[in-house]
Design a protein around this motif. Structure first.
Motif, PDB file in Angstrom:
ATOM      1  N   LYS A  14       7.523   5.152  -1.221  1.00 12.42           N
ATOM      2  CA  LYS A  14       7.711   6.575  -1.665  1.00 12.42           C
ATOM      3  C   LYS A  14       8.796   6.486  -2.714  1.00 12.42           C
ATOM      4  N   VAL A  15       9.728   5.899  -2.527  1.00 13.19           N
ATOM      5  CA  VAL A  15      10.823   5.888  -3.879  1.00 13.19           C
ATOM      6  C   VAL A  15      10.365   5.165  -4.887  1.00 13.19           C
ATOM      7  N   ALA A  16       9.574   3.995  -4.858  1.00 11.31           N
ATOM      8  CA  ALA A  16       8.898   3.342  -5.970  1.00 11.31           C
ATOM      9  C   ALA A  16       7.756   4.231  -6.724  1.00 11.31           C
ATOM     10  N   LYS A  17       7.083   5.374  -6.013  1.00 15.01           N
ATOM     11  CA  LYS A  17       6.080   6.186  -6.706  1.00 15.01           C
ATOM     12  C   LYS A  17       6.809   7.570  -7.073  1.00 15.01           C
ATOM     13  N   GLY A  18       8.178   7.956  -6.621  1.00 17.60           N
ATOM     14  CA  GLY A  18       8.777   9.137  -6.720  1.00 17.60           C
ATOM     15  C   GLY A  18       8.293  10.278  -6.199  1.00 17.60           C
ATOM     16  N   LEU A  19       8.046   9.876  -4.710  1.00 14.10           N
ATOM     17  CA  LEU A  19       7.535  10.957  -4.055  1.00 14.10           C
ATOM     18  C   LEU A  19       8.669  11.432  -3.230  1.00 14.10           C
ATOM     19  N   ASN A  20       8.672  12.492  -2.261  1.00 18.02           N
ATOM     20  CA  ASN A  20       9.778  12.948  -1.641  1.00 18.02           C
ATOM     21  C   ASN A  20      10.331  11.968  -0.561  1.00 18.02           C
ATOM     22  N   VAL A  21      11.657  11.934  -0.699  1.00 19.30           N
ATOM     23  CA  VAL A  21      12.490  11.111   0.260  1.00 19.30           C
ATOM     24  C   VAL A  21      13.624  11.843   0.851  1.00 19.30           C
ATOM     25  N   SER A  22      13.780  13.246   0.317  1.00 19.48           N
ATOM     26  CA  SER A  22      14.848  13.935   0.882  1.00 19.48           C
ATOM     27  C   SER A  22      14.605  15.450   1.213  1.00 19.48           C
ATOM     28  N   ASP A  23      13.661  15.911   1.196  1.00 14.98           N
ATOM     29  CA  ASP A  23      13.188  17.235   1.709  1.00 14.98           C
ATOM     30  C   ASP A  23      12.394  17.368   3.087  1.00 14.98           C
ATOM     31  N   VAL A  24      13.278  17.117   4.119  1.00 16.39           N
ATOM     32  CA  VAL A  24      12.833  16.975   5.495  1.00 16.39           C
ATOM     33  C   VAL A  24      11.894  17.987   5.798  1.00 16.39           C
ATOM     34  N   ALA A  25      11.960  19.393   5.447  1.00 12.14           N
ATOM     35  CA  ALA A  25      10.909  20.568   5.876  1.00 12.14           C
ATOM     36  C   ALA A  25       9.662  20.261   4.889  1.00 12.14           C
ATOM     37  N   LEU A  26       9.569  19.982   3.881  1.00  9.55           N
ATOM     38  CA  LEU A  26       8.432  19.450   3.218  1.00  9.55           C
ATOM     39  C   LEU A  26       7.861  18.323   3.776  1.00  9.55           C
ATOM     40  N   GLU A  27       8.472  17.343   4.203  1.00 13.52           N
ATOM     41  CA  GLU A  27       7.800  16.088   4.700  1.00 13.52           C
ATOM     42  C   GLU A  27       7.106  16.524   6.102  1.00 13.52           C
ATOM     43  N   PHE A  28       7.936  17.327   7.005  1.00 14.34           N
ATOM     44  CA  PHE A  28       7.342  17.928   7.970  1.00 14.34           C
ATOM     45  C   PHE A  28       5.860  18.641   7.804  1.00 14.34           C
ATOM     46  N   ALA A  29       5.911  19.605   6.719  1.00 16.08           N
ATOM     47  CA  ALA A  29       4.814  20.317   6.569  1.00 16.08           C
ATOM     48  C   ALA A  29       3.635  19.348   6.085  1.00 16.08           C
ATOM     49  N   LEU A  30       3.878  18.355   5.300  1.00 14.97           N
ATOM     50  CA  LEU A  30       2.725  17.206   4.915  1.00 14.97           C
ATOM     51  C   LEU A  30       2.519  16.787   6.249  1.00 14.97           C
ATOM     52  N   LEU A  31       3.482  16.283   7.223  1.00 14.69           N
ATOM     53  CA  LEU A  31       2.934  15.821   8.337  1.00 14.69           C
ATOM     54  C   LEU A  31       2.029  16.332   9.177  1.00 14.69           C
ATOM     55  N   THR A  32       2.122  17.678   9.090  1.00 16.50           N
ATOM     56  CA  THR A  32       1.540  18.691   9.885  1.00 16.50           C
ATOM     57  C   THR A  32       0.041  18.827   9.394  1.00 16.50           C
ATOM     58  N   ALA A  33       0.085  18.901   7.883  1.00 14.94           N
ATOM     59  CA  ALA A  33      -1.294  18.792   7.096  1.00 14.94           C
ATOM     60  C   ALA A  33      -2.027  17.510   7.597  1.00 14.94           C
ATOM     61  N   GLU A  34      -1.361  16.578   7.631  1.00  8.95           N
ATOM     62  CA  GLU A  34      -2.142  15.302   8.080  1.00  8.95           C
ATOM     63  C   GLU A  34      -2.555  15.274   9.515  1.00  8.95           C
ATOM     64  N   VAL A  35      -1.902  15.797  10.446  1.00 13.44           N
ATOM     65  CA  VAL A  35      -2.587  16.208  11.650  1.00 13.44           C
ATOM     66  C   VAL A  35      -3.559  16.787  11.690  1.00 13.44           C
ATOM     67  N   GLY A  36      -3.769  17.891  10.999  1.00 11.27           N
ATOM     68  CA  GLY A  36      -4.843  18.736  10.841  1.00 11.27           C
ATOM     69  C   GLY A  36      -6.149  18.017  10.213  1.00 11.27           C
ATOM     70  N   GLU A  37      -5.740  17.161   9.466  1.00  9.65           N
ATOM     71  CA  GLU A  37      -6.744  16.139   8.842  1.00  9.65           C
ATOM     72  C   GLU A  37      -7.243  15.168   9.775  1.00  9.65           C
ATOM     73  N   ALA A  38      -6.468  14.692  10.758  1.00  6.67           N
ATOM     74  CA  ALA A  38      -6.864  13.763  11.778  1.00  6.67           C
ATOM     75  C   ALA A  38      -7.659  14.248  12.769  1.00  6.67           C
ATOM     76  N   ILE A  39      -7.583  15.725  13.113  1.00  7.18           N
ATOM     77  CA  ILE A  39      -8.218  16.320  14.297  1.00  7.18           C
ATOM     78  C   ILE A  39      -9.763  16.745  13.622  1.00  7.18           C
ATOM     79  N   THR A  40      -9.549  17.212  12.255  1.00  9.14           N
ATOM     80  CA  THR A  40     -11.025  17.180  11.536  1.00  9.14           C
ATOM     81  C   THR A  40     -11.650  16.023  11.581  1.00  9.14           C
ATOM     82  N   ALA A  41     -11.045  14.929  11.111  1.00  9.73           N
ATOM     83  CA  ALA A  41     -11.841  13.350  11.155  1.00  9.73           C
ATOM     84  C   ALA A  41     -12.473  13.371  12.608  1.00  9.73           C
ATOM     85  N   TRP A  42     -11.508  13.525  13.671  1.00 12.11           N
ATOM     86  CA  TRP A  42     -11.996  12.944  14.911  1.00 12.11           C
ATOM     87  C   TRP A  42     -13.241  13.998  15.733  1.00 12.11           C
ATOM     88  N   ARG A  43     -12.975  15.393  15.256  1.00 13.56           N
ATOM     89  CA  ARG A  43     -13.961  16.150  15.742  1.00 13.56           C
ATOM     90  C   ARG A  43     -15.348  16.000  14.988  1.00 13.56           C
TER      91      ARG A  43
END
Length: 99
Positions: A14-43
């Motif tokens: 993430k550091v090497a690519k200049g991605l988020n490494v400090s905004d915890v709320a944003l990272e939780f939001a992105l994590l939540t989106a990934e959970v949604g993508e996983a459940i869709t893929a599973w279903r």
């Protein structure tokens, strides 16, 4: 590769690519989106279900790193706690923790 190494490598990427490494709320939001993508893929029985689970893991270790948590230590500690717990089932068959 153990969880500690995965955490370090994920954050380094993430550091090497200049991605988020400090905004915890944003990272939780992105994590939540990934959970949604996983459940869709599973279903839908999509072939990228495993990749979506991996994305969840990578966002999770990033949140841990941002908040100073050694996730390997935390998981190992929590597994010891869970192993010692005792459950009983209520009248509906729902497991209820008793210790």
């Amino acid at each position: 590769m153990n969880l500690r190494a995965i955490q370090a490598a994920a954050v380094a990427n993430k550091v090497a690519k200049g991605l988020n490494v400090s905004d915890v709320a944003l990272e939780f939001a992105l994590l939540t989106a990934e959970v949604g993508e996983a459940i869709t893929a599973w279903r839908r029985g999509l072939p990228d279900f495993g990749e979506e689970l991996a994305d969840i893991q990578l966002y999770l270790v990033a949140v841990a790193d941002m908040t100073g948590v050694d996730l390997q230590d935390a998981v190992e500690r929590k597994m010891r706690i869970n192993e010692s717990r005792v459950y009983r089932r209520d009248a509906r068959g729902v497991p209820i923790k008793v210790t």
